[in-house]
Design a protein around this motif. Structure first.
Motif: not given
Length: 369
Positions: A40-42, A162-167, A270-273, A275-284
Motif C-alpha cells: 500500500x505504501x509503495x 510478500x517480498x519473495x512474490x514481488x521481487x 521504484x514501485x516494485x523495488x 514494495x520489496x524493500x518495505x516487505x523485507x525490512x518489515x520481515x527482518x
C-alpha cells in the motif's frame, strides 16, 4: 505432548486453547497488515509522492469516523457479530480495491493507503479486546507474552512472503491485496471460533452489558467517561503522544526511502523495488521483534514492571531521531524505524495492553479502546 507444550510455553491446560486461537488471530491480523502496508505504501508513493501529509490527515479522519460508528453499533449489535462483521467488511473492501486497480484509477491508491491503516488499527484492537474478555487478569499475565508472540511472528512471515512474490516478479504489488483479503477473512473465522470456545464467559459478558444502565452509547459519552478517570486520561495521553511520534517516524522513513529508490532506479521501477524493500525490512524487523518478545518481554515485565518497561520505546526513539537529525539518509532512517518496529509490537504492545486490565466496568473496554 500437551504437557510438554504447556511447560514450554508456561501456559496452563485451561488456557491453551483460547491462547492458541488468539495467537493465530494476531498472527493473521498483523501478517495481513504488514502485507498490506508494504504494498500500500509503495503504490501510493508511486502515484502521489508529494501528497503523503494529506493522506495521513485523511487517514486520521477515516479512522476517527469508523471508530465513532463502531462505538455506536457496539451498543446495538452483539459483540461477536460486530467484530465478525467489521473484519468481513475489511476483507471485502480489499477484494474490491484489487478489482478497481485493474482500471488504472490513481485515486484508488489513496483509499487503499487509508484502508490499510484503518485495518491496522481495528484488527489488532479486536484481538486484544477479546483477550481482555476471555482471560482473567492472572491468566493474562501468564499468557499475554505468548499471545503477543503471534503478532510479532506474523509480521516477518507475511513480509518475507510478500517480498519473495514481488521481487521474483511472480505477481504485481496490487495482486497482494488478495492475500490481505484471505488473511483478514480468516481472522473473522477465528473470532467465531474464539467466541464459541469461550461461550459461557461471553454469555456472562452479554448479561452484564445488558444490565448496565449507564453504558456510553457514542464517542462523546465515551470521552466524558474517560475524562472522569485520571488513569484513563493518562492512557489516552500516552497513546496520543505515541501515535504522533510514530506518524512522524513513518513519514520520515517513507519519504527518505522513496527518494532513494526513485533517484536510484527511476520512477517506473521504484514501485516494485520499494514494495520489496518495505516487505523485507518489515520481515527482518519482525523476526528480530519475535525473538525479543519470546526472550525479553516476559522477563522485563516480571522483573522491572510496567512503570519501567513502558519507557523502553521512548528512549529508543530518542536515539533514532538524533541519527536522522544529524544525517537524513536511508541508513539513519532505517535505524530510526528499526527502533519502532523492534519494540512497538513486542515489549511496548504487551506492556500497553496490561494497562487496560484494571479498567472497570469490564463491559465498556471495547468502546474505550
Amino acid at each position: 505432548m500437551i504437557e510438554y507444550v504447556e511447560k514450554a510455553l508456561k501456559v496452563r491446560r485451561s488456557e491453551l486453547v483460547p491462547a492458541s486461537l488468539l495467537f493465530a488471530y494476531l498472527f493473521l491480523a498483523i501478517g495481513s497488515y504488514v502485507m498490506a502496508i508494504s504494498v500500500g505504501d509503495a503504490m501510493f508513493l508511486s502515484a502521489y509522492p508529494h501528497y503523503l501529509p494529506q493522506v495521513i490527515i485523511g487517514t486520521a479522519v477515516v479512522v476517527g469516523s469508523f471508530v465513532s460508528i463502531y462505538i455506536r453499533l457496539s451498543n446495538r449489535v452483539p459483540l461477536e457479530w460486530l467484530m465478525v462483521g467489521a473484519l468481513t467488511f475489511f476483507a471485502l473492501s480489499f477484494a474490491t480495491f484489487w478489482w478497481l486497480t485493474h482500471y488504472q484509477i490513481k485515486l484508488v491508491y489513496a483509499f487503499i493507503y487509508m484502508w490499510v491503516y484503518l485495518t491496522g488499527v481495528m484488527a489488532p484492537t479486536i484481538g486484544w479486546t477479546i483477550a481482555n474478555f476471555v482471560l482473567t487478569t492472572r491468566e493474562a499475565r501468564r499468557v499475554f507474552g505468548f499471545i503477543g508472540a503471534g503478532a510479532v511472528l506474523g509480521a516477518p512471515c507475511a513480509a518475507f512472503f510478500t517480498a519473495g512474490m514481488i521481487h521474483g516478479r511472480h505477481v504485481h504489488p496490487e495482486t497482494m491485496l488478495l492475500g490481505v483479503t484471505v488473511g483478514v477473512g480468516l481472522c473473522a473465522v477465528l473470532v467465531k471460533l474464539i467466541f464459541r470456545q469461550a461461550r459461557e464467559r461471553m454469555v456472562e459478558l452479554r448479561r452484564s452489558t445488558s444490565a448496565a444502565k449507564d453504558m456510553p452509547k457514542n464517542f462523546g459519552q465515551i470521552w466524558v467517561f474517560i475524562r472522569r478517570s485520571r488513569y484513563l486520561l493518562l492512557i489516552t495521553a500516552l497513546i496520543a503522544i505515541g501515535c504522533a511520534t510514530t506518524t512522524l517516524v513513518g513519514y520520515q522513513f517513507k519519504i527518505i526511502a522513496n527518494n532513494h529508490y526513485v533517484t536510484l532506479l527511476g520512477k517506473d521501477a521504484a514501485k516494485a523495488a520499494l514494495a520489496t524493500f518495505f516487505a523485507r525490512f518489515n520481515g527482518y524487523m519482525g523476526l528480530a521483534a519475535f525473538l525479543i518478545q519470546i526472550l525479553l518481554t516476559g522477563r522485563l515485565l516480571r522483573s522491572l514492571g510496567i512503570r519501567i518497561t513502558i519507557f523502553v520505546l521512548p528512549v529508543a526513539f530518542l536515539g533514532g531521531s538524533m541519527a536522522v537529525l544529524l544525517a537524513p539518509v536511508l541508513l539513519s532512517a532505517i535505524f530510526l524505524k528499526s527502533c519502532h518496529n523492534l519494540l512497538r509490537f513486542s515489549v511496548d504492545k504487551s506492556t500497553a495492553e496490561l494497562l487496560y486490565l484494571p479498567v472497570a466496568p469490564p463491559e465498556i473496554k471495547s468502546q474505550i479502546k
